[in-house]
Write a protein that holds these residues in place. Structure first.
Motif, mmCIF file in Angstrom:
data_model
loop_
_atom_site.group_PDB
_atom_site.id
_atom_site.type_symbol
_atom_site.label_atom_id
_atom_site.label_comp_id
_atom_site.label_asym_id
_atom_site.label_seq_id
_atom_site.Cartn_x
_atom_site.Cartn_y
_atom_site.Cartn_z
ATOM 1 N N CYS A 171 0.832 -1.209 0.000
ATOM 2 C CA CYS A 171 0.000 0.000 0.000
ATOM 3 C C CYS A 171 0.868 1.261 0.000
ATOM 4 N N PHE A 172 1.809 1.307 -0.921
ATOM 5 C CA PHE A 172 2.713 2.460 -0.958
ATOM 6 C C PHE A 172 1.940 3.716 -1.339
ATOM 7 N N LYS A 198 -8.391 10.834 -7.048
ATOM 8 C CA LYS A 198 -8.028 12.019 -7.821
ATOM 9 C C LYS A 198 -7.050 12.949 -7.109
ATOM 10 N N LYS A 199 -7.191 13.123 -5.813
ATOM 11 C CA LYS A 199 -6.375 14.109 -5.108
ATOM 12 C C LYS A 199 -5.247 13.493 -4.281
ATOM 13 N N ALA A 200 -5.022 12.192 -4.417
ATOM 14 C CA ALA A 200 -4.011 11.533 -3.584
ATOM 15 C C ALA A 200 -2.588 11.834 -4.045
ATOM 16 N N GLY A 201 -2.413 12.060 -5.344
ATOM 17 C CA GLY A 201 -1.084 12.355 -5.870
ATOM 18 C C GLY A 201 -0.242 11.125 -6.179
ATOM 19 N N LEU A 202 -0.750 9.936 -5.843
ATOM 20 C CA LEU A 202 0.033 8.723 -6.092
ATOM 21 C C LEU A 202 0.170 8.442 -7.582
ATOM 22 N N VAL A 206 3.531 7.053 -9.485
ATOM 23 C CA VAL A 206 3.540 5.782 -10.220
ATOM 24 C C VAL A 206 3.936 5.995 -11.678
ATOM 25 N N LYS A 207 3.534 7.117 -12.227
ATOM 26 C CA LYS A 207 3.872 7.411 -13.622
ATOM 27 C C LYS A 207 5.377 7.496 -13.830
ATOM 28 N N GLU A 208 6.115 7.884 -12.783
ATOM 29 C CA GLU A 208 7.567 8.063 -12.877
ATOM 30 C C GLU A 208 8.359 6.800 -12.517
#
Length: 270
Positions: A171-172, A198-202, A206-208
């Motif tokens: 659960c990173f 939507k607002k978590a920023g994870l 993950v995209k990077e």
């Protein structure tokens, strides 16, 4: 001359296999919900599920579920940081005995949690050290729970790091810097429903991150992904996590499934 329907004779072939590397589906052990939820998993190509207990009382539920679905469910064993109380040494003694009685694939979930109770931090640290020792001795990965304790946990991991320390940050939900730190210590990132918030920023993190460092999970019955956020989570909803990760990496769900399932096989060795 009769024409054979070859399509009808061909067995159905799943285009991919998804792996839920962290689910508490065993809470439904012995109940109709277990079979129902697992059937929904199979319908979504979710064929592999890893089950972490949280304390000694939950071990029988895990093992009952594994016995019911031995080809699909794989157990872990550990003491969850929220279950670390003043009697933690006795709990650890019982769990250590259980290690010799069951085949398991990770020590977990273990870690630090400062969200619910900061007063047990010293107990949590010691329980973590002991259980990491088990993992190293058995050549197993650890499955880490970390909530509002990244700084404290990284200090512990730096203390304990060697070539036998590896596993999953379950659960990173950390920053990109924390993600890179975890990967540098030999850990994969367990990505679950939070990536769809939507607002978590994870999603930006993950995209990077290269998919070679990612496994998928649900943490069911907690943290259901969109479009089920706020409801009870279940392992079949892993599909929505895979779909989001695929979108972020501009891949197909099939490609994400292949990579992340292979990652799970490398980590858990099954």
């Amino acid at each position: 001359m009769k024409t054979l329907n070859l399509a009808a004779m061909t067995p159905s072939i799943h285009p991919y296999i998804l792996t839920d590397t962290h689910t508490h589906i065993y809470y439904h052990a012995g109940a109709p919900q277990l079979d129902e939820q697992l059937q929904r998993c199979f319908d979504k190509n979710i064929q592999r599920l890893f089950l972490p207990n949280v304390d000694t009382e939950s071990v029988p539920l895990v093992m009952d579920t594994v016995r019911a679905y031995p080809k699909n469910c794989f157990p872990m064993l550990g003491l969850h940081p929220c279950s670390v109380k003043e009697n933690y040494k006795e709990e650890l003694r019982q769990l250590e005995r259980l290690l010799s009685e069951h085949t398991i694939y990770a020590i977990g979930e273990i870690g630090l949690d400062l969200y619910w109770d900061k007063s047990t931090l010293d107990f949590q640290r010691e329980a973590f050290r002991v259980q990491v020792g088990w993992a190293k001795a058995m050549g197993l990965p650890i499955d880490i729970h970390c909530r509002e304790a990244f700084d404290e946990l990284f200090i512990l991991l730096e203390e304990l790091k060697d070539d036998k320390l590896f596993g999953v940050f379950h659960c990173f939900t950390g920053t990109l810097e924390q993600a890179k730190h975890a990967i540098g210590l030999g850990f994969a990132l367990g990505i679950g429903g939070v990536v769809t918030f939507k607002k978590a920023g994870l999603d930006a993190v993950v995209k990077e991150i290269d998919l070679q460092h990612i496994v998928l999970e649900t943490d069911a019955p907690y943290l259901a992904p969109a479009p089920y956020r706020g409801k009870e989570n279940e392992s079949s909803y892993l599909y929505y996590v895979a779909e989001k990760v695929a979108d972020l990496h501009e891949m197909t769900v099939s490609e994400v499934a292949e990579i992340t399932t292979e990652n799970s096989k490398r980590i858990f060795r099954i």
